[in-house]
Design an enzyme around this catalytic site. Structure first.
Site, PDB file in Angstrom:
ATOM      1  N   HIS A 271       0.671  -1.155  -0.186  1.00 21.60           N
ATOM      2  CA  HIS A 271       0.146   0.077   0.027  1.00 21.60           C
ATOM      3  C   HIS A 271       0.837   1.185   0.077  1.00 21.60           C
ATOM      4  O   HIS A 271       1.631   1.304   0.395  1.00 21.60           O
ATOM      5  CB  HIS A 271      -0.982   0.238   1.382  1.00 21.60           C
ATOM      6  CG  HIS A 271      -2.029   1.089   1.212  1.00 21.60           C
ATOM      7  ND1 HIS A 271      -1.929   2.234   1.762  1.00 21.60           N
ATOM      8  CD2 HIS A 271      -3.223   1.079   0.629  1.00 21.60           C
ATOM      9  CE1 HIS A 271      -2.976   2.891   1.746  1.00 21.60           C
ATOM     10  NE2 HIS A 271      -3.856   2.275   0.806  1.00 21.60           N
TER      11      HIS A 271
ATOM     12  N   SER B 195      -8.088 -14.685  -2.178  1.00 27.05           N
ATOM     13  CA  SER B 195      -8.444 -13.355  -2.810  1.00 27.05           C
ATOM     14  C   SER B 195      -9.851 -13.177  -3.230  1.00 27.05           C
ATOM     15  O   SER B 195     -10.359 -14.155  -3.770  1.00 27.05           O
ATOM     16  CB  SER B 195      -7.498 -12.741  -3.857  1.00 27.05           C
ATOM     17  OG  SER B 195      -8.121 -11.501  -4.318  1.00 27.05           O
TER      18      SER B 195
END
Length: 466
Positions: A180, A381
């Protein structure tokens, strides 16, 4: 007009239900699907436009009333819910009516959540309850941890990395290129030496590159950001491989600190496999509360080891407390919203949500693949990565996030099969225009998602014919 100020004795949930939203009675046992069905439209709604608002003096506003402006805004958001599929926010937050009376109070959780203030208007008791729940989930004894409810995943990353920096002042921060963006922000803010580690094509950290850079910097402590679900591809860095790599490079446990950024997956993976645990030598874990769990305002949870926090704690006489947080004053509403959601849903509810999201993600991936569209879905995911749509209007209509030649759909708990079918139908219709019914070939995205996931004319043939 609808009043925006509620009092317990007068409060009536139906009075604050926006037009287009289902009344609370339609949400049964946390099932948001009926509410979603009411808003499904055969024609996609257009993206909302800037309202060009201004603040006016009372009695001098010739336009819509204050309440009218707000209701129109709420109507617009309501109509756009079914087209919010590109970002990790659980918009199915059905407790707004029950918790709306709290808006009449200013709640400030200033300072350490485990220490009371001289002011009664806080929610630290709810905050500690939420922290205890996550401590149990991530397997750390309640007298061994410290944490707080943050303003979001970025603050959690800033805090976790700061704890590592204070423990290992000369440490080098290591993070993959798929981490991130807040991790690089932390390195800049704290003036830390930063090593950007390569990532594999699925988004997972390149452990050979990590090893090479650890060996290159031998003698300097390592502060490692482990991403438990990357932002765009949903890849999970393997904590066990990273720990093994540190050992192979000669780093002892007092020479490294590991922060786990589990913003989205921190409430998904624990219900699949036991990967996030303080029984392993990790230093901190953070999640975003508004993502998989859901909350009307951005928030998060940050937990670290209690023995580490003394390096940050400072006594503040003004608030009669100790503060080791990033923000100081903190939103006292968010711990109550999180506590309410955790209590209403429970672990069985999370297990159901996780299974439904995984099933729906696979459904979307299979449908796109069958239609000849390049698509990738990582293990563990709920993020389906596909080739980037050729039209900005389409991207805005479905509120997609795009990077290079990729876009992704994040299959959150509130996204139904009906919503996915609407997206697929719209995408297939638009692709006929973009690619002129097959006369123009879709782009090759093998370099972004791997040749095995690319459906361009070259790779399609390459993987069909042995």
């Amino acid at each position: 007009m609808v009043s925006l100020f509620f009092f317990f004795k007068d409060f009536e949930p139906s009075a604050v239900t926006p037009r287009g939203l289902a009344p609370p009675g339609l949400i049964v046992n946390g099932d948001f699907s009926e509410m979603m069905r009411l808003k499904v439209s055969s024609t996609p709604t257009t993206p909302r436009k800037n309202l060009n608002l201004s603040v006016t003096e009372p009695g001098k506003n010739d336009g819509p009333s204050l309440d009218g402006t707000l209701m129109n805004y709420i109507d617009t958001l309501t109509q756009r819910i079914n087209y919010h599929i590109g970002y990790p926010v659980n918009i199915c937050y059905e407790h707004y009516a029950n918790l709306a009376p709290l808006l009449q109070f200013h709640l400030n959780n200033c300072g350490d959540p485990f220490l009371q203030n001289t002011v009664d208007f806080h929610s630290k008791d709810f905050e500690v309850a939420v922290l205890n729940w996550f401590a149990d989930l991530w397997e750390i004894e309640r007298d061994q941890y410290w944490g707080y409810v943050t303003n979001g995943g970025t603050e959690g990353n800033l805090h976790g990395i700061l704890v590592g920096r204070e423990l290992l002042p000369d440490g080098i921060l290591y993070a993959s290129k798929e981490s991130h963006y807040s991790v690089a922000k932390a390195a800049m803010m704290y003036r830390m030496n930063f090593e950007n580690i390569n990532a594999s094509i699925n988004g997972e950290m390149d452990y050979s590159d990590l090893k090479a850079k650890l060996l290159q910097n031998k003698g300097k402590p390592a502060i490692i950001n482990v991403t438990i679900g990357t932002t765009f591809k949903g890849a999970v860095d393997d904590l066990d491989v990273i720990l093994q790599t540190l050992e192979e490079c000669g780093y002892t446990q007092d020479q490294f600190y590991i922060h786990c950024d589990a913003a989205l997956n921190g409430l998904i993976i624990p219900f699949i496999k036991n990967m996030i645990t303080f029984k392993k030598p990790i230093g901190s874990v953070t999640i975003s509360g508004h993502k998989f769990l859901g909350c009307p305002m951005p928030c998060g949870v940050q937990i670290t080891r209690k023995s580490y926090i003394n390096n940050l704690s400072r006594r503040v006489e003004y608030i009669a407390s100790v503060d080791a947080t990033i923000s100081g004053s903190r939103n006292g509403l968010t711990p109550i919203f999180l506590w309410y959601s955790l209590s209403a849903k429970g672990q069985i509810g999370f297990q159901k949500d996780v299974k439904r999201c995984f099933d729906n993600a696979k459904y979307l991936k299979d449908r796109l693949q069958q239609a000849g569209i390049s698509v990738m879905l990582n293990e563990l995911s709920i993020i389906v990565v596909l080739e980037r749509p050729r039209d900005h209007e389409f991207v805005r209509r479905w509120q997609l996030s795009c990077v290079r030649d990729m876009a992704h759909v994040i299959v959150m708990p509130g996204i139904t099969r009906e919503t996915l079918d609407g997206f697929i139908t719209d995408l297939l219709q638009q692709r006929k225009k973009w690619y002129q019914d097959g006369r123009i070939s879709p782009p090759c995205v093998a370099s972004d998602i791997g040749p095995q996931n690319c459906a361009c004319s070259y790779h399609k043939i390459d993987f069909i014919i042995p």
